[in-house]
Design a protein around this motif. Structure first.
Motif, short mmCIF file in Angstrom:
data_model
loop_
_atom_site.label_atom_id
_atom_site.label_comp_id
_atom_site.label_asym_id
_atom_site.label_seq_id
_atom_site.Cartn_x
_atom_site.Cartn_y
_atom_site.Cartn_z
N LEU A 139 101.68 84.29 55.96
CA LEU A 139 101.25 84.46 57.35
C LEU A 139 101.14 83.06 57.96
O LEU A 139 100.20 82.34 57.71
CB LEU A 139 99.90 85.17 57.41
CG LEU A 139 99.79 86.49 56.64
CD1 LEU A 139 98.38 87.02 56.70
CD2 LEU A 139 100.78 87.51 57.20
N GLY A 140 102.08 82.69 58.77
CA GLY A 140 102.07 81.35 59.36
C GLY A 140 102.94 80.43 58.54
O GLY A 140 103.97 80.83 58.02
N PRO A 141 102.54 79.15 58.38
CA PRO A 141 101.32 78.57 58.93
C PRO A 141 101.53 77.97 60.33
O PRO A 141 102.65 77.72 60.75
CB PRO A 141 101.03 77.44 57.93
CG PRO A 141 102.40 77.00 57.49
CD PRO A 141 103.25 78.23 57.47
N GLN A 142 100.44 77.75 61.00
CA GLN A 142 100.42 77.03 62.27
C GLN A 142 99.62 75.77 62.03
O GLN A 142 98.53 75.83 61.45
CB GLN A 142 99.79 77.89 63.36
CG GLN A 142 99.62 77.21 64.71
CD GLN A 142 98.97 78.12 65.72
OE1 GLN A 142 98.97 79.33 65.57
NE2 GLN A 142 98.38 77.53 66.75
N TRP A 143 100.10 74.62 62.47
CA TRP A 143 99.42 73.39 62.08
C TRP A 143 99.68 72.25 63.07
O TRP A 143 100.70 72.21 63.74
CB TRP A 143 99.89 72.93 60.69
CG TRP A 143 101.37 72.78 60.57
CD1 TRP A 143 102.27 73.75 60.25
CD2 TRP A 143 102.14 71.59 60.81
NE1 TRP A 143 103.54 73.26 60.26
CE2 TRP A 143 103.49 71.92 60.60
CE3 TRP A 143 101.81 70.29 61.18
CZ2 TRP A 143 104.52 71.00 60.75
CZ3 TRP A 143 102.82 69.36 61.32
CH2 TRP A 143 104.16 69.72 61.11
N GLN A 144 98.71 71.38 63.16
CA GLN A 144 98.85 70.07 63.78
C GLN A 144 98.00 69.13 62.95
O GLN A 144 96.87 69.46 62.60
CB GLN A 144 98.39 70.07 65.24
CG GLN A 144 99.30 70.87 66.16
CD GLN A 144 98.91 70.73 67.63
OE1 GLN A 144 98.14 69.87 67.99
NE2 GLN A 144 99.48 71.60 68.44
N VAL A 145 98.53 67.98 62.61
CA VAL A 145 97.83 67.10 61.70
C VAL A 145 98.08 65.64 62.07
O VAL A 145 99.18 65.27 62.47
CB VAL A 145 98.25 67.37 60.23
CG1 VAL A 145 99.72 67.12 60.04
CG2 VAL A 145 97.44 66.54 59.26
#
Length: 402
Positions: free
Chosen positions: A216-222
């Motif tokens: 499921l996903g992922p959704q990310w900002q890092v």
């Protein structure tokens, strides 16, 4: 000294006389089951559930554990950190707690306990952090569910309390700023436990069939490095005379690991998942020869990589990509059977972008009716009833995902 075992009170009363003072000291303690029995058997298929002091029904195949829960909970939140289980998460557990003991000559000669059944779960979690942090915690998702069961061994009444708990927890080690949404879904048949007898000693009970996770996903900002693990923990505890017994848990988890550097730009991001279980034993209430026993951990699904991206800048002076930002969301649509539907997303940021469309949390692929599953516009032709659902798109570039 005279020792009197009392089945009714389940205590041992010891009278000790001291001639010099003619005083009597009375000591009481919980009676061990082995002290009450020369020989006999205790099995979970012989228990009846006790409701309001009455025996309500016979349990024929062990003590059942049938629980279903929709899950949503903020596990922790402050000004710099939030971790939460999202509303799409759920747990369905259809299992049985099995127990068997034999007594002979006031000693345990055989012991066996196991958990078996099916777990169906979706764990979707979100975490956001600003600044370096290293934290862990656990939160109850439900009020503990307690049931009491009773039986007789000869003329000795024995009762057990069965307590079901459902917790969620996390471990987080992050540096810089990060925002993750990640999750997994799976259905798993399981069986694990331990058995012992006076001849062969300890052995393990384990049945582990292969399984694949749905991502499921992922959704990310890092803008940093670190890892985050979020887990569910359904746990069942059996207490004999409300004193001691056995407990077992299941712990499905999703874990996101990120390694980021700005100059030269490099990003290594991976999503992992697994399913662990633990069996704990405390049998002192059954036999004086049993003390604290070490917990046994079982790996029902080994930690496995579900998704990974690795990006390295071609030149050391290459600027860091600006993560995508959704500027126009896909809009809901209502169409007739046989009609067409179209969803479009608009983003800003540093291109090129990649697109992945999902329906009800599962990735879509192009076919003779559905096109654009990897573009900014998803088209569905000749709609059928099964096309109704929740659609979303993940947009990614070298700097993040939205």
């Amino acid at each position: 000294m005279t020792t009197i075992p009392s089945a009714a009170s389940r205590t041992v009363v010891s009278f000790t006389n001291y001639p010099a003072s003619n005083s009597v000291v009375v000591l009481t303690r919980v009676t061990k089951l082995a002290e009450l029995l020369q020989q006999g058997s205790l099995t979970s298929d012989g228990f009846s559930e006790i409701v309001d002091g009455a025996q309500a029904r016979l349990v024929n195949l062990g003590i059942p554990l049938n629980h279903s829960f929709a899950l949503q909970k903020v596990l922790y939140q402050d000004a710099n950190f939030i971790v939460e289980v999202l509303p799409t998460s759920f747990l369905n557990l259809d299992g049985t707690l099995n127990l068997a003991l034999n007594f002979e000559g006031k000693k345990l000669t055989h012991f066996e306990s196991s958990l078996s059944g099916t777990i169906n779960f979706r764990l979707n979690a979100h975490a956001g952090a600003q600044g370096a942090l290293d934290r862990n915690g656990e939160t109850a998702l439900i009020q503990p569910v307690k049931k009491t069961y009773g039986t007789l061994i000869g003329y000795v009444p024995v009762w057990v309390d069965v307590i079901f708990e459902l917790n969620a927890g996390y471990t987080a080690h992050l540096e810089g700023s990060a925002d993750y949404t990640n999750g997994v879904q799976a259905v798993k048949d399981f069986q694990f436990g331990r058995r012992w007898n006076v001849i062969n000693g300890w052995s393990e009970i384990s049945q582990n069939s292969p399984l694949g996770f749905t991502v499921l996903g992922p959704q990310w900002q890092v803008q940093g490095s670190g890892n985050l693990r979020v887990y569910l923990q359904p746990k069942v505890t059996l207490l004999v005379y409300s004193a001691a017994g056995v407990w077992g848990d299941l712990q499905p988890y999703a874990e996101l690991e990120a390694q980021y550097q700005a100059n030269p730009f490099a990003l290594d991001l991976g999503l992992y998942a697994g399913l662990d279980s633990t069996l704990g034993l405390d049998l002192r209430v059954w036999d004086d020869s049993w003390g604290d026993l070490p917990d046994k951990k079982f790996t029902l699904i080994p930690r496995q990589s579900l998704w990974q991206t690795n990006i390295v800048a071609a030149q050391t002076n290459q600027p860091v990509a600006t993560p995508p930002q959704i500027t126009s969301q896909p809009q809901p649509q209502s169409v007739s059977v046989g009609g067409a539907a179209s969803f479009t997303v608009q983003v800003s940021g540093t291109g090129p972008f990649t697109y992945r469309w999902q329906k009800n949390g599962l990735y879509l692929s192009d076919d003779n009716r559905i096109t654009g599953t990897r573009s900014s516009t998803l088209n569905i032709g000749n709609c059928v009833a099964n096309d109704a659902g929740n659609y979303r798109v993940f947009v990614s570039n070298a700097g993040g995902s939205a």
